[in-house]
Every structure is written in structure tokens, then in C-alpha cells.
Design a protein around this motif. Structure first.
Motif, PDB file in Angstrom:
ATOM      1  N   SER A  43       0.840  -1.190   0.000  1.00 58.08           N
ATOM      2  CA  SER A  43       0.000   0.000   0.000  1.00 58.08           C
ATOM      3  C   SER A  43       0.876   1.242   0.000  1.00 58.08           C
ATOM      4  O   SER A  43       1.910   1.289   0.657  1.00 58.08           O
ATOM      5  CB  SER A  43      -0.893   0.022   1.234  1.00 58.08           C
ATOM      6  N   ILE A  44       0.436   2.243  -0.722  1.00 54.49           N
ATOM      7  CA  ILE A  44       1.200   3.475  -0.824  1.00 54.49           C
ATOM      8  C   ILE A  44       0.438   4.585  -0.114  1.00 54.49           C
ATOM      9  O   ILE A  44      -0.694   4.903  -0.485  1.00 54.49           O
ATOM     10  CB  ILE A  44       1.433   3.849  -2.308  1.00 54.49           C
ATOM     11  N   GLY A  46      -1.265   7.882   0.975  1.00 53.01           N
ATOM     12  CA  GLY A  46      -1.790   8.976   0.161  1.00 53.01           C
ATOM     13  C   GLY A  46      -2.747   8.503  -0.925  1.00 53.01           C
ATOM     14  O   GLY A  46      -3.510   9.291  -1.461  1.00 53.01           O
ATOM     15  N   TYR A  47      -2.714   7.230  -1.263  1.00 54.90           N
ATOM     16  CA  TYR A  47      -3.621   6.718  -2.289  1.00 54.90           C
ATOM     17  C   TYR A  47      -4.915   6.231  -1.632  1.00 54.90           C
ATOM     18  O   TYR A  47      -4.917   5.811  -0.480  1.00 54.90           O
ATOM     19  CB  TYR A  47      -2.950   5.588  -3.073  1.00 54.90           C
ATOM     20  N   PRO A  48      -6.028   6.256  -2.361  1.00 55.15           N
ATOM     21  CA  PRO A  48      -7.334   5.928  -1.761  1.00 55.15           C
ATOM     22  C   PRO A  48      -7.394   4.560  -1.082  1.00 55.15           C
ATOM     23  O   PRO A  48      -7.969   4.441   0.001  1.00 55.15           O
ATOM     24  CB  PRO A  48      -8.290   5.994  -2.945  1.00 55.15           C
ATOM     25  N   ALA A  49      -6.818   3.534  -1.680  1.00 55.69           N
ATOM     26  CA  ALA A  49      -6.886   2.196  -1.087  1.00 55.69           C
ATOM     27  C   ALA A  49      -6.158   2.163   0.256  1.00 55.69           C
ATOM     28  O   ALA A  49      -6.644   1.573   1.224  1.00 55.69           O
ATOM     29  CB  ALA A  49      -6.299   1.159  -2.033  1.00 55.69           C
ATOM     30  N   TYR A  50      -5.019   2.797   0.318  1.00 54.50           N
ATOM     31  CA  TYR A  50      -4.260   2.840   1.564  1.00 54.50           C
ATOM     32  C   TYR A  50      -5.044   3.581   2.636  1.00 54.50           C
ATOM     33  O   TYR A  50      -5.146   3.123   3.776  1.00 54.50           O
ATOM     34  CB  TYR A  50      -2.909   3.521   1.338  1.00 54.50           C
ATOM     35  N   GLU A  51      -5.590   4.722   2.279  1.00 55.47           N
ATOM     36  CA  GLU A  51      -6.341   5.533   3.241  1.00 55.47           C
ATOM     37  C   GLU A  51      -7.583   4.779   3.737  1.00 55.47           C
ATOM     38  O   GLU A  51      -7.914   4.832   4.918  1.00 55.47           O
ATOM     39  CB  GLU A  51      -6.726   6.884   2.626  1.00 55.47           C
TER      40      GLU A  51
END
Length: 163
Positions: A43-44, A46-51
Motif C-alpha cells: 500500500s502506498i 496517500g492513495y485511496p486504497a491505503y487511506e
């Protein structure tokens, strides 16, 4: 041309050996530094999936780790089985703090095959992701198998997070 290269390398062999030794030492040092900075998550930030995963982890204590998928196959209609939801409950109890979703918890036919002989559950383990964390798939599978009637099988697909 190769003859000249061979002559040059034999003539300057001490310099070449020292250069290779220096490069090897530098490579070992660099590798030790990179391993400390290596991300252990796909997961990165700042990206939606991570958040979304972080919000789920904060609210429910789960969602940061991939789910264990437990598949149930029966000769009859899996949606009408009483044994399968009981087995799913046992599987959930074998993973303390986990969250689960299935046909029986959502009513969604997305969890059931077209012929209704196969259904599955997604079991999201508790706690944050960690390279050393075990999924507990063996205990989940053993709990799900307990007490199933003849003709009903359960398994964890190879792509699930077994460990």
C-alpha cells in the motif's frame, strides 16, 4: 581486440582485483542500507486504497492485512445449508478480533457460485500488517472443517494468505 583486453587485464591485474574488491565492499554496505529502508507493504500512503485500509484498521481493528478466503463446497444448495454458516462462525472464532463477510452475513449472491454448490467467506485478520504476522489459516481451516456433514468440503485456496 580481445587479445588487447586480455593483455591489459593481466598487466593491471592488481588494480582490477582492488577495484572489484572495493565494489564488492561498497555493494555489501549499500545492500545493508537499502534493507532498512525497504517498505514491507504494498500500500502506498496517500492513495485511496491505503487511506481506506487505514480507516478500516482504526475503526474495526482489521483491514490492513489481506483476507483469508475459506471456500465451502456441497452437493446441495449452499445458501440453504445450516452447517455452512455454523462452520463459518467457528472459523471466525478461530481468528480472534477478525471480521468476516459471506453470503450469510451480507445476503449477496456474489459469494455464491451460479449452481449454488459453492460459497466462500472472506476473513480479515485483526492487527496491522507485518511481515512476521501469521494468518492463522491452518487453525481457521481446522475449525471450519469440524462438524461438517458428509458431502460438504472446505478448503483455503493457494492464493490466500496461508502462514
Amino acid at each position: 581486440m580481445l587479445a588487447r583486453l586480455a593483455h591489459a587485464t593481466t598487466h593491471h591485474r592488481k588494480a582490477i582485483i582492488l577495484a572489484w574488491l572495493a565494489l564488492t565492499i561498497f555493494g555489501g554496505f549499500s545492500a545493508s542500507q537499502v534493507s532498512q529502508r525497504w517498505l514491507q507493504s504494498l500500500s502506498i500512503p496517500g492513495y485511496p486504497a491505503y487511506e481506506a485500509n487505514q480507516r478500516s484498521l482504526d475503526r474495526f481493528g482489521t483491514g490492513d492485512r489481506p483476507p483469508n478466503v475459506v471456500v465451502f463446497e456441497t452437493k446441495g444448495d449452499a445458501t440453504k445449508s445450516e452447517a455452512i454458516p455454523a462452520a463459518m462462525e467457528r472459523a471466525l472464532e478461530a481468528s480472534p478480533g477478525a471480521r468476516a463477510s459471506s453470503f450469510f452475513s451480507t445476503g449477496s449472491s456474489a459469494y455464491v457460485s451460479k449452481d449454488k454448490h459453492t460459497t466462500f467467506m472472506e476473513l480479515y485478520p485483526a492487527r496491522a500488517a507485518d511481515v512476521n504476522a501469521k494468518s492463522g489459516a491452518e487453525a481457521i481451516l481446522a475449525a471450519a472443517k469440524t462438524g461438517l456433514p458428509k458431502g460438504t468440503e472446505v478448503h483455503v485456496p493457494q492464493s490466500s494468505s496461508i502462514g
